[in-house]
Design a protein around this motif. Structure first.
Motif, PDB file in Angstrom:
ATOM      1  N   ALA A  57      36.555   5.541 -56.791  1.00  0.00           N
ATOM      2  CA  ALA A  57      37.319   6.462 -57.632  1.00  0.00           C
ATOM      3  C   ALA A  57      36.430   6.951 -58.768  1.00  0.00           C
ATOM      4  O   ALA A  57      36.541   6.482 -59.900  1.00  0.00           O
ATOM      5  CB  ALA A  57      38.560   5.763 -58.183  1.00  0.00           C
ATOM      6  N   PRO A  58      35.490   7.896 -58.472  1.00  0.00           N
ATOM      7  CA  PRO A  58      34.541   8.335 -59.505  1.00  0.00           C
ATOM      8  C   PRO A  58      35.180   8.952 -60.741  1.00  0.00           C
ATOM      9  O   PRO A  58      34.617   8.878 -61.822  1.00  0.00           O
ATOM     10  CB  PRO A  58      33.673   9.379 -58.787  1.00  0.00           C
ATOM     11  CG  PRO A  58      33.861   9.118 -57.352  1.00  0.00           C
ATOM     12  CD  PRO A  58      35.219   8.511 -57.192  1.00  0.00           C
ATOM     13  N   LYS A  60      37.839   7.918 -62.166  1.00  0.00           N
ATOM     14  CA  LYS A  60      38.550   6.904 -62.947  1.00  0.00           C
ATOM     15  C   LYS A  60      37.669   5.752 -63.412  1.00  0.00           C
ATOM     16  O   LYS A  60      37.922   5.172 -64.449  1.00  0.00           O
ATOM     17  CB  LYS A  60      39.699   6.325 -62.120  1.00  0.00           C
ATOM     18  CG  LYS A  60      40.800   7.302 -61.858  1.00  0.00           C
ATOM     19  CD  LYS A  60      41.916   6.646 -61.096  1.00  0.00           C
ATOM     20  CE  LYS A  60      43.017   7.657 -60.831  1.00  0.00           C
ATOM     21  NZ  LYS A  60      44.090   7.083 -60.064  1.00  0.00           N
ATOM     22  N   ARG A  61      36.674   5.400 -62.617  1.00  0.00           N
ATOM     23  CA  ARG A  61      35.877   4.217 -62.925  1.00  0.00           C
ATOM     24  C   ARG A  61      34.403   4.592 -63.045  1.00  0.00           C
ATOM     25  O   ARG A  61      33.825   5.201 -62.146  1.00  0.00           O
ATOM     26  CB  ARG A  61      36.044   3.173 -61.831  1.00  0.00           C
ATOM     27  CG  ARG A  61      37.481   2.767 -61.626  1.00  0.00           C
ATOM     28  CD  ARG A  61      37.682   1.322 -62.035  1.00  0.00           C
ATOM     29  NE  ARG A  61      39.077   0.988 -62.191  1.00  0.00           N
ATOM     30  CZ  ARG A  61      39.814   0.450 -61.245  1.00  0.00           C
ATOM     31  NH1 ARG A  61      39.296   0.197 -60.071  1.00  0.00           N
ATOM     32  NH2 ARG A  61      41.068   0.142 -61.486  1.00  0.00           N
ATOM     33  N   LYS A  62      33.812   4.204 -64.155  1.00  0.00           N
ATOM     34  CA  LYS A  62      32.447   4.607 -64.477  1.00  0.00           C
ATOM     35  C   LYS A  62      31.421   4.169 -63.431  1.00  0.00           C
ATOM     36  O   LYS A  62      30.488   4.910 -63.123  1.00  0.00           O
ATOM     37  CB  LYS A  62      32.074   4.046 -65.848  1.00  0.00           C
ATOM     38  CG  LYS A  62      30.844   4.635 -66.439  1.00  0.00           C
ATOM     39  CD  LYS A  62      30.654   4.150 -67.860  1.00  0.00           C
ATOM     40  CE  LYS A  62      29.515   4.900 -68.489  1.00  0.00           C
ATOM     41  NZ  LYS A  62      29.363   4.571 -69.901  1.00  0.00           N
ATOM     42  N   HIS A  63      31.563   2.987 -62.853  1.00  0.00           N
ATOM     43  CA  HIS A  63      30.548   2.497 -61.917  1.00  0.00           C
ATOM     44  C   HIS A  63      30.492   3.320 -60.618  1.00  0.00           C
ATOM     45  O   HIS A  63      29.529   3.234 -59.877  1.00  0.00           O
ATOM     46  CB  HIS A  63      30.718   0.999 -61.634  1.00  0.00           C
ATOM     47  CG  HIS A  63      31.950   0.609 -60.882  1.00  0.00           C
ATOM     48  ND1 HIS A  63      33.206   0.562 -61.460  1.00  0.00           N
ATOM     49  CD2 HIS A  63      32.103   0.236 -59.603  1.00  0.00           C
ATOM     50  CE1 HIS A  63      34.079   0.170 -60.562  1.00  0.00           C
ATOM     51  NE2 HIS A  63      33.445  -0.035 -59.423  1.00  0.00           N
ATOM     52  N   TRP A  64      31.509   4.148 -60.362  1.00  0.00           N
ATOM     53  CA  TRP A  64      31.501   5.022 -59.175  1.00  0.00           C
ATOM     54  C   TRP A  64      30.926   6.409 -59.482  1.00  0.00           C
ATOM     55  O   TRP A  64      30.687   7.201 -58.578  1.00  0.00           O
ATOM     56  CB  TRP A  64      32.919   5.216 -58.645  1.00  0.00           C
ATOM     57  CG  TRP A  64      33.566   4.013 -58.043  1.00  0.00           C
ATOM     58  CD1 TRP A  64      34.652   3.341 -58.532  1.00  0.00           C
ATOM     59  CD2 TRP A  64      33.214   3.343 -56.831  1.00  0.00           C
ATOM     60  NE1 TRP A  64      34.976   2.305 -57.703  1.00  0.00           N
ATOM     61  CE2 TRP A  64      34.113   2.277 -56.652  1.00  0.00           C
ATOM     62  CE3 TRP A  64      32.200   3.535 -55.888  1.00  0.00           C
ATOM     63  CZ2 TRP A  64      34.048   1.412 -55.569  1.00  0.00           C
ATOM     64  CZ3 TRP A  64      32.146   2.668 -54.801  1.00  0.00           C
ATOM     65  CH2 TRP A  64      33.051   1.629 -54.656  1.00  0.00           C
ATOM     66  N   ARG A  65      30.723   6.751 -60.727  1.00  0.00           N
ATOM     67  CA  ARG A  65      30.376   8.135 -61.106  1.00  0.00           C
ATOM     68  C   ARG A  65      29.136   8.717 -60.441  1.00  0.00           C
ATOM     69  O   ARG A  65      29.076   9.923 -60.223  1.00  0.00           O
ATOM     70  CB  ARG A  65      30.286   8.258 -62.616  1.00  0.00           C
ATOM     71  CG  ARG A  65      31.662   8.093 -63.224  1.00  0.00           C
ATOM     72  CD  ARG A  65      31.921   8.951 -64.410  1.00  0.00           C
ATOM     73  NE  ARG A  65      33.316   8.763 -64.792  1.00  0.00           N
ATOM     74  CZ  ARG A  65      33.714   8.225 -65.916  1.00  0.00           C
ATOM     75  NH1 ARG A  65      32.828   7.850 -66.812  1.00  0.00           N
ATOM     76  NH2 ARG A  65      34.991   8.091 -66.164  1.00  0.00           N
TER      77      ARG A  65
END
Length: 190
Positions: A57-58, A60-65
Protein backbone atom coordinates in the motif's frame (compact mmCIF):
# COMPACT_ATOMS: atom_id res chain seq x y z
CA UNK A 1 -34.44 -1.62 -21.05
CA UNK A 2 -32.83 1.38 -19.34
CA UNK A 3 -31.28 4.00 -21.57
CA UNK A 4 -27.60 4.69 -21.03
CA UNK A 5 -26.49 8.28 -20.89
CA UNK A 6 -23.75 8.90 -23.45
CA UNK A 7 -21.18 11.61 -22.87
CA UNK A 8 -20.80 14.36 -25.41
CA UNK A 9 -17.26 15.21 -26.53
CA UNK A 10 -15.20 15.15 -23.37
CA UNK A 11 -11.65 15.01 -24.66
CA UNK A 12 -9.25 12.59 -26.29
CA UNK A 13 -7.32 9.65 -24.93
CA UNK A 14 -3.76 10.83 -24.33
CA UNK A 15 -2.29 7.79 -22.53
CA UNK A 16 -3.24 4.16 -21.86
CA UNK A 17 -1.52 2.24 -19.06
CA UNK A 18 -1.50 -1.30 -17.69
CA UNK A 19 -0.09 -2.23 -14.27
CA UNK A 20 0.39 -6.02 -14.23
CA UNK A 21 1.59 -5.95 -10.61
CA UNK A 22 -0.47 -3.82 -8.27
CA UNK A 23 1.49 -0.96 -6.64
CA UNK A 24 4.40 -1.20 -9.11
CA UNK A 25 5.17 0.87 -12.18
CA UNK A 26 3.34 -0.07 -15.34
CA UNK A 27 3.64 -0.11 -19.08
CA UNK A 28 2.31 2.44 -21.51
CA UNK A 29 0.23 0.90 -24.28
CA UNK A 30 -0.42 2.21 -27.78
CA UNK A 31 -3.89 0.66 -27.71
CA UNK A 32 -5.84 -2.08 -25.98
CA UNK A 33 -9.11 -3.93 -25.95
CA UNK A 34 -11.46 -3.09 -23.10
CA UNK A 35 -13.38 -5.99 -21.67
CA UNK A 36 -15.51 -6.67 -18.64
CA UNK A 37 -13.07 -6.22 -15.79
CA UNK A 38 -11.04 -3.57 -17.62
CA UNK A 39 -7.75 -3.95 -19.46
CA UNK A 40 -6.55 -7.55 -19.74
CA UNK A 41 -3.57 -8.20 -17.48
CA UNK A 42 -4.09 -5.12 -15.31
CA UNK A 43 -3.28 -5.55 -11.60
CA UNK A 44 -3.33 -9.35 -11.78
CA UNK A 45 -0.50 -9.84 -9.25
CA UNK A 46 0.31 -8.24 -5.92
CA UNK A 47 3.14 -7.95 -3.41
CA UNK A 48 3.15 -8.82 0.28
CA UNK A 49 5.48 -8.09 3.16
CA UNK A 50 6.72 -11.57 4.15
CA UNK A 51 7.22 -10.46 7.75
CA UNK A 52 3.51 -9.98 8.45
CA UNK A 53 1.63 -10.84 5.22
CA UNK A 54 0.33 -7.31 4.60
CA UNK A 55 -0.39 -6.38 0.99
CA UNK A 56 1.53 -3.45 -0.53
CA UNK A 57 0.00 0.00 0.00
CA UNK A 58 2.42 2.72 -1.21
CA UNK A 59 -0.06 5.52 -0.63
CA UNK A 60 -0.51 4.52 3.04
CA UNK A 61 2.75 3.04 4.29
CA UNK A 62 6.14 4.65 3.83
CA UNK A 63 8.13 1.41 3.43
CA UNK A 64 6.15 0.63 0.23
CA UNK A 65 6.68 4.05 -1.41
CA UNK A 66 9.58 3.04 -3.71
CA UNK A 67 7.43 0.36 -5.46
CA UNK A 68 5.95 2.56 -8.23
CA UNK A 69 9.55 3.19 -9.37
CA UNK A 70 10.05 -0.51 -10.13
CA UNK A 71 8.53 -1.24 -13.57
CA UNK A 72 6.40 -4.22 -14.49
CA UNK A 73 5.12 -5.38 -17.86
CA UNK A 74 3.07 -8.25 -19.19
CA UNK A 75 4.72 -10.87 -21.38
CA UNK A 76 2.07 -13.26 -22.64
CA UNK A 77 -0.06 -13.84 -19.57
CA UNK A 78 2.77 -13.44 -17.01
CA UNK A 79 4.06 -10.25 -15.38
CA UNK A 80 7.73 -9.42 -15.51
CA UNK A 81 9.76 -7.03 -13.37
CA UNK A 82 12.34 -4.77 -14.96
CA UNK A 83 15.65 -3.59 -13.61
CA UNK A 84 18.61 -2.15 -15.50
CA UNK A 85 17.25 -3.23 -18.90
CA UNK A 86 16.59 -6.84 -17.87
CA UNK A 87 13.18 -8.43 -17.35
CA UNK A 88 12.52 -11.20 -14.83
CA UNK A 89 9.43 -13.42 -14.57
CA UNK A 90 7.42 -12.30 -11.52
CA UNK A 91 6.93 -15.90 -10.42
CA UNK A 92 10.64 -16.65 -10.17
CA UNK A 93 12.58 -16.70 -6.90
CA UNK A 94 14.90 -14.11 -8.45
CA UNK A 95 11.97 -11.66 -8.77
CA UNK A 96 11.18 -12.04 -5.07
CA UNK A 97 14.82 -11.43 -4.21
CA UNK A 98 14.92 -8.39 -6.48
CA UNK A 99 11.83 -6.81 -4.95
CA UNK A 100 13.09 -7.59 -1.42
CA UNK A 101 16.45 -5.95 -2.15
CA UNK A 102 14.72 -2.97 -3.78
CA UNK A 103 12.49 -2.45 -0.72
CA UNK A 104 15.11 -3.50 1.85
CA UNK A 105 12.75 -5.97 3.58
CA UNK A 106 11.48 -9.48 2.70
CA UNK A 107 8.70 -9.31 0.11
CA UNK A 108 6.95 -11.82 -2.13
CA UNK A 109 4.97 -11.60 -5.37
CA UNK A 110 1.79 -13.62 -5.87
CA UNK A 111 -1.08 -13.78 -8.36
CA UNK A 112 -4.31 -12.17 -7.23
CA UNK A 113 -7.53 -14.05 -6.69
CA UNK A 114 -10.93 -12.31 -6.76
CA UNK A 115 -11.44 -9.69 -4.04
CA UNK A 116 -12.45 -11.27 -0.74
CA UNK A 117 -11.35 -14.82 -1.61
CA UNK A 118 -8.23 -16.84 -0.88
CA UNK A 119 -6.18 -19.56 -2.56
CA UNK A 120 -2.88 -21.27 -1.88
CA UNK A 121 0.08 -19.10 -3.05
CA UNK A 122 -2.31 -16.36 -4.19
CA UNK A 123 -3.35 -13.15 -2.45
CA UNK A 124 -6.58 -11.20 -2.49
CA UNK A 125 -6.34 -7.55 -3.58
CA UNK A 126 -6.53 -5.17 -0.62
CA UNK A 127 -9.54 -3.35 -2.06
CA UNK A 128 -12.37 -3.87 -4.52
CA UNK A 129 -11.25 -1.92 -7.56
CA UNK A 130 -13.17 -0.40 -10.40
CA UNK A 131 -12.58 -1.80 -13.88
CA UNK A 132 -10.93 1.33 -15.30
CA UNK A 133 -9.14 4.17 -13.53
CA UNK A 134 -9.43 7.44 -15.48
CA UNK A 135 -7.60 10.72 -14.81
CA UNK A 136 -8.09 13.90 -16.82
CA UNK A 137 -5.71 16.69 -17.70
CA UNK A 138 -8.22 19.15 -16.19
CA UNK A 139 -7.91 17.48 -12.78
CA UNK A 140 -4.13 17.29 -12.98
CA UNK A 141 -4.00 20.99 -13.94
CA UNK A 142 -6.28 21.89 -11.02
CA UNK A 143 -4.14 19.88 -8.59
CA UNK A 144 -0.94 21.46 -9.96
CA UNK A 145 -2.49 24.88 -9.30
CA UNK A 146 -2.95 23.98 -5.63
CA UNK A 147 0.66 22.89 -5.04
CA UNK A 148 3.80 24.94 -4.41
CA UNK A 149 5.67 22.67 -6.83
CA UNK A 150 3.36 21.92 -9.79
CA UNK A 151 6.00 19.62 -11.31
CA UNK A 152 4.99 17.00 -8.72
CA UNK A 153 1.82 16.32 -10.70
CA UNK A 154 2.52 13.51 -13.15
CA UNK A 155 -0.20 11.15 -14.39
CA UNK A 156 1.92 8.12 -13.42
CA UNK A 157 1.66 9.04 -9.72
CA UNK A 158 -2.07 8.31 -9.92
CA UNK A 159 -1.54 5.00 -11.76
CA UNK A 160 -4.46 5.52 -14.16
CA UNK A 161 -5.42 3.18 -16.97
CA UNK A 162 -6.53 6.06 -19.16
CA UNK A 163 -5.46 9.70 -19.19
CA UNK A 164 -7.92 11.95 -21.02
CA UNK A 165 -6.73 15.24 -22.45
CA UNK A 166 -9.81 17.36 -21.80
CA UNK A 167 -10.72 20.39 -23.87
CA UNK A 168 -9.90 23.83 -22.45
CA UNK A 169 -13.52 24.51 -21.44
CA UNK A 170 -13.40 21.77 -18.80
CA UNK A 171 -11.91 22.93 -15.52
CA UNK A 172 -11.32 21.32 -12.13
CA UNK A 173 -11.98 17.75 -11.07
CA UNK A 174 -14.16 16.75 -14.01
CA UNK A 175 -14.03 12.94 -13.62
CA UNK A 176 -17.20 13.24 -11.55
CA UNK A 177 -19.05 14.18 -14.75
CA UNK A 178 -18.53 10.76 -16.33
CA UNK A 179 -19.57 8.51 -13.43
CA UNK A 180 -22.45 6.31 -14.53
CA UNK A 181 -22.24 7.40 -18.14
CA UNK A 182 -21.31 5.49 -21.25
CA UNK A 183 -18.14 6.68 -22.96
CA UNK A 184 -17.16 6.18 -26.54
CA UNK A 185 -13.72 6.04 -28.05
CA UNK A 186 -13.62 5.71 -31.80
CA UNK A 187 -16.41 3.32 -32.73
CA UNK A 188 -16.60 1.52 -29.40
CA UNK A 189 -18.49 2.29 -26.22
CA UNK A 190 -17.36 1.46 -22.71
Amino acid sequence: MARRRIMTAFGRIKEIWRYPISSMGGERLEGTELAEGGIAGDRIWGIIDRRDGTVAAPEKRKHWRPLPNLPARLKGDRPEIGLDGSWIDAGSSLAGELVSAFLDFPAALHPHVPFGSEARDHIAPRYQRADIHIVTSASMNRLAGLLEDPSQVDSRRFRPNIVIETDASRQGFVEQQIIGKCCRSGRRRW
